[in-house]
Design an enzyme around this catalytic site. Structure first.
Site, PDB file in Angstrom:
ATOM      1  N   LYS A 145       0.828  -1.201   0.000  1.00 14.35           N
ATOM      2  CA  LYS A 145       0.000   0.000   0.000  1.00 14.35           C
ATOM      3  C   LYS A 145       0.866   1.256   0.000  1.00 14.35           C
ATOM      4  O   LYS A 145       0.632   2.188  -0.774  1.00 14.35           O
ATOM      5  CB  LYS A 145      -0.929   0.020   1.214  1.00 14.35           C
ATOM      6  CG  LYS A 145      -1.913   1.189   1.208  1.00 14.35           C
ATOM      7  CD  LYS A 145      -2.534   1.435   2.571  1.00 14.35           C
ATOM      8  CE  LYS A 145      -1.561   2.109   3.503  1.00 14.35           C
ATOM      9  NZ  LYS A 145      -2.164   2.514   4.790  1.00 14.35           N
ATOM     10  N   ASP A 163      -6.431   1.208   1.245  1.00  8.97           N
ATOM     11  CA  ASP A 163      -6.407   1.368   2.696  1.00  8.97           C
ATOM     12  C   ASP A 163      -7.724   0.864   3.275  1.00  8.97           C
ATOM     13  O   ASP A 163      -8.557   0.290   2.561  1.00  8.97           O
ATOM     14  CB  ASP A 163      -6.137   2.824   3.076  1.00  8.97           C
ATOM     15  CG  ASP A 163      -7.345   3.730   2.837  1.00  8.97           C
ATOM     16  OD1 ASP A 163      -8.284   3.320   2.119  1.00  8.97           O
ATOM     17  OD2 ASP A 163      -7.350   4.858   3.371  1.00  8.97           O
TER      18      ASP A 163
END
Length: 239
Positions: A145, A163
């Site tokens: 991420k 997220d």
């Protein structure tokens, strides 16, 4: 993570069960309209972590794990004034970094990672933030991420950073149901029209953070309300 995708197992005529398949609830035309609506509302979305260059962006994203952007911005306001390059961060030292960010959750481990990744950038990348995902993920404290955020914001690559907010949205509205963040990311890459890829994750994250919130979605303020197929959708007159 929350809201794992809900799928039904389909039994074949022989009695064996097939692997569940989770597909988007939306047609290609509907997906296009969703992102066209986001673009019209906010043509140039931006991340909310304060930074002055590629390095401070990388550090800010590393620090943001299990922390709010507002909390990270508060903690890095002074830190980035005195250490906005890998060399300055290494010179500052792990102990001083730890003192600067002690208001952030997991600050001890994050201070260690910030020091070590700064050192590694100097030793292996000439003090520059690398442009490749595998090289970014090799840095301490950097996962997929974080790498995707840096690749997208710093280098303009059309990556999808999943997220908690984006993961929730993808599953809640049925845009790209998935049991893991990677699953959601790969599905979104397949269905989002290329012209919207650069800003897609920003739109979804902001939508999840401020509108389609975890506890109580603000359906009365949702710009994609008429397109939404969420089972949690609230009628506007009742919201």
């Amino acid at each position: 993570m929350v809201d794992a995708s809900k799928t039904q197992k389909v039994a074949s005529s022989s009695g064996t069960r097939k692997k569940p398949v989770s597909r988007s609830r939306y047609s290609g035309a509907e997906i296009y309209e969703i992102f066209a609506t986001f673009e019209k509302d906010n043509p140039e979305p931006e991340g909310e972590l304060n930074h002055s260059n590629d390095f401070t962006l990388l550090v800010a994203v590393v620090l943001s794990a299990q922390a709010t952007d507002a909390g990270v911005n508060k903690a890095t306001k002074h830190l980035f004034r005195i250490a906005d390059t890998p060399a300055k961060m290494v010179a500052l030292g792990e102990d001083k970094i730890r003192e600067e960010i002690r208001t952030i959750g997991l600050y001890k481990n994050k201070a260690k990672n910030t020091f070590l990744l700064s050192k590694m950038l100097i030793e292996h990348h000439g003090g520059q933030v690398p442009r490749r995902r595998d090289e970014l993920e090799a840095l301490p404290g950097v996962g997929r991420k974080t790498a995707n955020v840096v690749l997208n914001i710093a280098f303009g690559q059309p990556t999808i950073a999943v997220d908690t907010h984006l993961y929730r949205i993808a599953n809640r509205i049925g845009l790209a149901p998935g049991k893991t963040p990677l699953d959601v990311e790969l599905k979104l890459e397949k269905i989002i029209p290329q012209e919207f890829m650069q800003h897609a994750h920003h739109w979804l994250i902001l939508h999840g953070r401020y509108i389609c919130k975890a506890r109580k979605p603000a359906c009365d303020r949702c710009i994609i309300y008429d397109l939404c197929k969420s089972k949690e959708k609230v009628l506007k007159e009742d919201s």
